[in-house]
Write a protein that holds these residues in place. Structure first.
Motif, PDB file in Angstrom:
ATOM      1  N   UNK A 125      11.982  -0.767  10.444  1.00 45.20           N
ATOM      2  CA  UNK A 125      12.088  -2.073  11.111  1.00 45.20           C
ATOM      3  C   UNK A 125      13.126  -2.007  12.240  1.00 45.20           C
ATOM      4  N   UNK A 126      14.288  -1.426  11.921  1.00 43.16           N
ATOM      5  CA  UNK A 126      15.359  -1.331  12.928  1.00 43.16           C
ATOM      6  C   UNK A 126      14.949  -0.454  14.112  1.00 43.16           C
ATOM      7  N   UNK A 127      14.067   0.510  13.839  1.00 45.15           N
ATOM      8  CA  UNK A 127      13.605   1.397  14.921  1.00 45.15           C
ATOM      9  C   UNK A 127      12.519   0.733  15.759  1.00 45.15           C
ATOM     10  N   UNK A 128      12.147  -0.512  15.377  1.00 43.14           N
ATOM     11  CA  UNK A 128      11.162  -1.249  16.173  1.00 43.14           C
ATOM     12  C   UNK A 128       9.719  -0.925  15.823  1.00 43.14           C
ATOM     13  N   UNK A 129       9.491  -0.294  14.665  1.00 45.27           N
ATOM     14  CA  UNK A 129       8.111   0.042  14.273  1.00 45.27           C
ATOM     15  C   UNK A 129       7.374  -1.228  13.858  1.00 45.27           C
ATOM     16  N   UNK A 130       6.086  -1.251  14.168  1.00 44.63           N
ATOM     17  CA  UNK A 130       5.221  -2.342  13.712  1.00 44.63           C
ATOM     18  C   UNK A 130       4.784  -2.007  12.282  1.00 44.63           C
ATOM     19  N   UNK A 131       5.220  -2.855  11.328  1.00 46.28           N
ATOM     20  CA  UNK A 131       4.953  -2.549   9.916  1.00 46.28           C
ATOM     21  C   UNK A 131       3.766  -3.341   9.359  1.00 46.28           C
ATOM     22  N   UNK A 132       3.016  -3.986  10.254  1.00 44.74           N
ATOM     23  CA  UNK A 132       1.917  -4.842   9.791  1.00 44.74           C
ATOM     24  C   UNK A 132       0.884  -4.058   8.981  1.00 44.74           C
ATOM     25  N   UNK A 133       0.685  -2.807   9.303  1.00 40.51           N
ATOM     26  CA  UNK A 133      -0.334  -2.005   8.598  1.00 40.51           C
ATOM     27  C   UNK A 133       0.289  -0.991   7.652  1.00 40.51           C
ATOM     28  N   UNK A 134       1.575  -1.203   7.341  1.00 46.59           N
ATOM     29  CA  UNK A 134       2.270  -0.279   6.430  1.00 46.59           C
ATOM     30  C   UNK A 134       2.516  -0.971   5.096  1.00 46.59           C
ATOM     31  N   UNK A 135       2.139  -0.277   4.030  1.00 50.71           N
ATOM     32  CA  UNK A 135       2.301  -0.822   2.680  1.00 50.71           C
ATOM     33  C   UNK A 135       3.326   0.053   1.954  1.00 50.71           C
ATOM     34  N   UNK A 136       4.256  -0.592   1.244  1.00 57.20           N
ATOM     35  CA  UNK A 136       5.264   0.150   0.481  1.00 57.20           C
ATOM     36  C   UNK A 136       4.964  -0.046  -1.003  1.00 57.20           C
ATOM     37  N   UNK A 137       4.730   1.053  -1.697  1.00 59.90           N
ATOM     38  CA  UNK A 137       4.296   0.982  -3.097  1.00 59.90           C
ATOM     39  C   UNK A 137       5.355   1.619  -3.987  1.00 59.90           C
ATOM     40  N   UNK A 138       5.845   0.825  -4.923  1.00 64.58           N
ATOM     41  CA  UNK A 138       6.800   1.363  -5.895  1.00 64.58           C
ATOM     42  C   UNK A 138       6.012   1.895  -7.085  1.00 64.58           C
ATOM     43  N   UNK A 139       5.932   3.203  -7.216  1.00 62.55           N
ATOM     44  CA  UNK A 139       5.136   3.808  -8.294  1.00 62.55           C
ATOM     45  C   UNK A 139       5.624   5.231  -8.517  1.00 62.55           C
ATOM     46  N   UNK A 140       5.327   5.711  -9.691  1.00 55.49           N
ATOM     47  CA  UNK A 140       5.750   7.067 -10.061  1.00 55.49           C
ATOM     48  C   UNK A 140       4.521   7.955 -10.229  1.00 55.49           C
ATOM     49  N   UNK A 141       4.577   9.093  -9.582  1.00 56.35           N
ATOM     50  CA  UNK A 141       3.524  10.094  -9.796  1.00 56.35           C
ATOM     51  C   UNK A 141       3.933  10.976 -10.972  1.00 56.35           C
ATOM     52  N   UNK A 142       2.988  11.464 -11.769  1.00 53.17           N
ATOM     53  CA  UNK A 142       1.546  11.366 -11.571  1.00 53.17           C
ATOM     54  C   UNK A 142       0.896  10.154 -12.217  1.00 53.17           C
ATOM     55  N   UNK A 143       1.696   9.155 -12.632  1.00 54.34           N
ATOM     56  CA  UNK A 143       1.083   8.029 -13.370  1.00 54.34           C
ATOM     57  C   UNK A 143       0.351   7.036 -12.466  1.00 54.34           C
ATOM     58  N   UNK A 144       0.603   7.081 -11.182  1.00 60.92           N
ATOM     59  CA  UNK A 144       0.020   6.127 -10.224  1.00 60.92           C
ATOM     60  C   UNK A 144      -1.518   6.172 -10.258  1.00 60.92           C
ATOM     61  N   UNK A 145      -2.139   4.991 -10.168  1.00 58.69           N
ATOM     62  CA  UNK A 145      -3.603   4.922 -10.048  1.00 58.69           C
ATOM     63  C   UNK A 145      -3.965   4.665  -8.593  1.00 58.69           C
ATOM     64  N   UNK A 146      -4.584   5.631  -7.917  1.00 62.23           N
ATOM     65  CA  UNK A 146      -4.895   5.461  -6.495  1.00 62.23           C
ATOM     66  C   UNK A 146      -5.905   4.347  -6.268  1.00 62.23           C
ATOM     67  N   UNK A 147      -5.882   3.721  -5.080  1.00 55.07           N
ATOM     68  CA  UNK A 147      -6.885   2.695  -4.755  1.00 55.07           C
ATOM     69  C   UNK A 147      -8.260   3.328  -4.596  1.00 55.07           C
ATOM     70  N   UNK A 148      -9.290   2.475  -4.605  1.00 54.56           N
ATOM     71  CA  UNK A 148     -10.667   2.996  -4.515  1.00 54.56           C
ATOM     72  C   UNK A 148     -10.928   3.642  -3.155  1.00 54.56           C
ATOM     73  N   UNK A 149     -10.393   3.037  -2.099  1.00 52.90           N
ATOM     74  CA  UNK A 149     -10.644   3.588  -0.756  1.00 52.90           C
ATOM     75  C   UNK A 149      -9.792   4.848  -0.533  1.00 52.90           C
ATOM     76  N   UNK A 150     -10.428   5.978  -0.226  1.00 49.75           N
ATOM     77  CA  UNK A 150      -9.651   7.224  -0.140  1.00 49.75           C
ATOM     78  C   UNK A 150      -8.791   7.299   1.127  1.00 49.75           C
ATOM     79  N   UNK A 151      -7.791   8.150   1.067  1.00 49.67           N
ATOM     80  CA  UNK A 151      -6.926   8.426   2.219  1.00 49.67           C
ATOM     81  C   UNK A 151      -7.484   9.632   2.964  1.00 49.67           C
TER      82      UNK A 151
END
Ligand SMILES: C[S@@+](CC[C@H](N)C(=O)[O-])C[C@H]1O[C@@H](n2cnc3c(N)ncnc32)[C@H](O)[C@@H]1O
Length: 214
Positions: free
Chosen positions: A80-106
């Motif tokens: 935010x301080x660097x002036x980045x547009x965060x509208x399309x950025x999601x921050x997810x608090x999760x631990x791998x390998x327990x995380x369940x990925x979303x249906x839409x692939x990366x």
């Protein structure tokens, strides 16, 4: 295990200990993401790669995953301080390998100085989890520490690793005691190594992997 205690100090500690070296490895293959639309950064930490990526690709959708709320806070605030547009950025608090990925692939996965946090069995499960989140033609950028095969560079790397693991085990509680080679795991999930750059006498490695249909 938590990096929360380190979160506020991670940036200056990196600057003092490593200067620009780690960031050079993080962004070594960033141009290979020029056409990627949906990126997962696992273990985003304080977000130096995130900021470099958003500066190039502000329109991409990015998911930043981390087990540390403190690190996620640092990543978001610094961006935010660097002036980045965060509208399309999601921050997810999760631990791998327990995380369940979303249906839409990366279509791209990024792991910087992250896979070295895991002991062997957990690393295998974590790579499997990330691979299950990746599209059939996904790319995977990976920067990490490495141990050269022989000679003084190997001894130097072993000494650096011993210090690093002792420090991170004491301050964050990570379970890993040494680096586990991730290459066979990525290959087992259909990824092919397209490029590798080594730095600091083999102590640092930056990889570009690509998934190929079988
Ligand atoms: C050594 S730091 C690296 C941070 C950053 N990627 C970088 O390039 O500096 C490892 C990061 O991974 C996160 N992490 C460690 N184990 C994790 C796990 N099992 N699941 C999710 N995040 C984890 C930590 O909270 C920390 O932010």
């Amino acid at each position: 295990m938590s990096f929360d205690r380190l979160a506020a100090h991670y940036g200056w500690m990196e600057a003092v200990v490593a200067g620009p070296r780690l960031q050079r490895s993080r962004v070594a293959w960033i141009d290979r993401l020029a056409d990627r639309r949906r990126l997962l950064i696992a273990g985003v930490g304080h977000g130096r790669f995130l900021r470099a990526f958003l500066a190039r690709r502000p329109s991409a959708r990015v998911t930043c995953l981390d087990a540390s709320r403190g690190m996620l806070h640092e990543a978001r605030e610094r961006a935010r301080r660097a002036g980045c547009d965060l509208a399309r950025v999601e921050f997810v608090h999760a631990r791998l390998p327990e995380w369940s990925p979303p249906a839409e692939p990366f279509d791209a996965i990024v792991t910087n100085f992250f896979l070295d946090c895991f002991p062997p069995a957990e690393l295998a499960a974590t790579v499997a989890c990330l691979a299950s989140a990746a599209a059939p033609d996904a790319r995977w950028l990976l920067a990490d520490f490495a141990v050269p095969k022989r000679g003084p560079p190997r001894w130097r790397a072993q000494a650096v690793h011993a210090l690093m693991y002792a420090f991170f085990r004491a301050t964050t509680g990570i379970q890993a005691r040494a680096l586990t080679e991730p290459d066979p795991l990525l290959a087992a999930h259909g990824f092919v190594l397209r490029g590798r750059k080594s730095a600091e006498g083999g102590l640092l490695r930056a990889d570009w992997w690509e998934r190929v249909s079988r």
